[in-house]
Write a protein that holds these residues in place. Structure first.
Motif, PDB file in Angstrom:
ATOM      1  N   ILE A  47     132.441 191.867 -12.713  1.00 23.06           N
ATOM      2  CA  ILE A  47     133.807 191.504 -13.082  1.00 23.06           C
ATOM      3  C   ILE A  47     134.733 191.313 -11.882  1.00 23.06           C
ATOM      4  O   ILE A  47     135.822 190.756 -12.034  1.00 23.06           O
ATOM      5  CB  ILE A  47     134.427 192.511 -14.074  1.00 23.06           C
ATOM      6  CG1 ILE A  47     134.646 193.884 -13.441  1.00 23.06           C
ATOM      7  CG2 ILE A  47     133.585 192.585 -15.341  1.00 23.06           C
ATOM      8  CD1 ILE A  47     135.378 194.882 -14.334  1.00 23.06           C
ATOM      9  N   LYS A  50     137.004 188.166 -11.285  1.00 23.47           N
ATOM     10  CA  LYS A  50     136.894 187.349 -12.494  1.00 23.47           C
ATOM     11  C   LYS A  50     138.033 187.667 -13.462  1.00 23.47           C
ATOM     12  O   LYS A  50     138.595 188.749 -13.435  1.00 23.47           O
ATOM     13  CB  LYS A  50     135.572 187.638 -13.218  1.00 23.47           C
ATOM     14  CG  LYS A  50     134.332 187.459 -12.402  1.00 23.47           C
ATOM     15  CD  LYS A  50     133.965 186.010 -12.258  1.00 23.47           C
ATOM     16  CE  LYS A  50     132.595 185.740 -11.720  1.00 23.47           C
ATOM     17  NZ  LYS A  50     132.253 186.244 -10.434  1.00 23.47           N
ATOM     18  N   ASP A  72     144.433 189.745 -14.179  1.00 25.50           N
ATOM     19  CA  ASP A  72     143.144 189.103 -14.465  1.00 25.50           C
ATOM     20  C   ASP A  72     142.543 189.576 -15.783  1.00 25.50           C
ATOM     21  O   ASP A  72     141.343 189.444 -16.016  1.00 25.50           O
ATOM     22  CB  ASP A  72     142.142 189.379 -13.335  1.00 25.50           C
ATOM     23  CG  ASP A  72     142.488 188.636 -12.061  1.00 25.50           C
ATOM     24  OD1 ASP A  72     143.301 187.690 -12.116  1.00 25.50           O
ATOM     25  OD2 ASP A  72     141.952 189.000 -10.996  1.00 25.50           O
TER      26      ASP A  72
END
Length: 170
Positions: A47, A50, A72
């Motif tokens: 992650i 991302k 995010d």
């Protein structure tokens, strides 16, 4: 939607009830699972950098002992347009998250079963709202930047980090 991680994880706790009828998970599944630390490390790597899309992500991240930049995160449980207003006198006007299966039926006309289906529903809900969602986030970022600039001007340079952005403020 491609499944990129589907692992059973040995948790460092005694499990009293696997709720096998709801989860499909048994003690035997977890016996052969990866360690909790391996899973956490693997998820953290996956992650990083991302945009994370899901439902109730704060709970999931907390269970793993992980954090993720709020800017995010796209959480269908905390995105205001997907919440419902409570009419109850004690919480009137309070926006509350809807369960994912309710959102799936209302917005996508389908049911949710497996974790893979849950992930697909979250992605489809995000795609459906993406333009407005991202526009709202940009407005919030600009508002925070303006506040940051104003606070900096008044306080001789002290400012509020953009990481203070919260989905619930939209």
């Amino acid at each position: 939607l491609e499944t990129v991680l589907d692992e059973y994880v040995k948790v460092p706790l005694n499990i009293a009830d696997y709720r096998t009828e709801q989860t499909g998970i048994t003690a035997a599944n977890l016996k052969n699972g990866v360690s909790f630390d391996q899973a956490r490390t693997q998820v953290a790597k996956m992650i990083k950098g991302k945009i994370l899309i899901g439902h109730g992500l704060e709970t999931d991240l907390s269970a793993l002992g992980l954090s993720h930049p709020v800017s995010d995160v796209r959480d269908t449980a905390t995105y205001s347009p997907l919440k419902e207003s409570k009419k109850d006198a004690s919480v009137e006007g309070t926006l509350m998250p809807k369960e994912l299966n309710v959102l799936a039926k209302e917005h996508l006309k389908r049911n949710v079963g497996s974790p893979t289906e849950e992930a697909a529903v979250c992605m489809d809900l995000y795609k459906q709202a993406r333009k407005d969602w991202e526009s709202n986030l940009m407005q919030l970022v600009h508002k925070k930047e303006k506040q940051q600039h104003e606070v900096g001007m008044r306080s001789g340079g002290v400012s509020v980090p953009l990481s203070a952005i919260r989905e619930g403020e939209i």
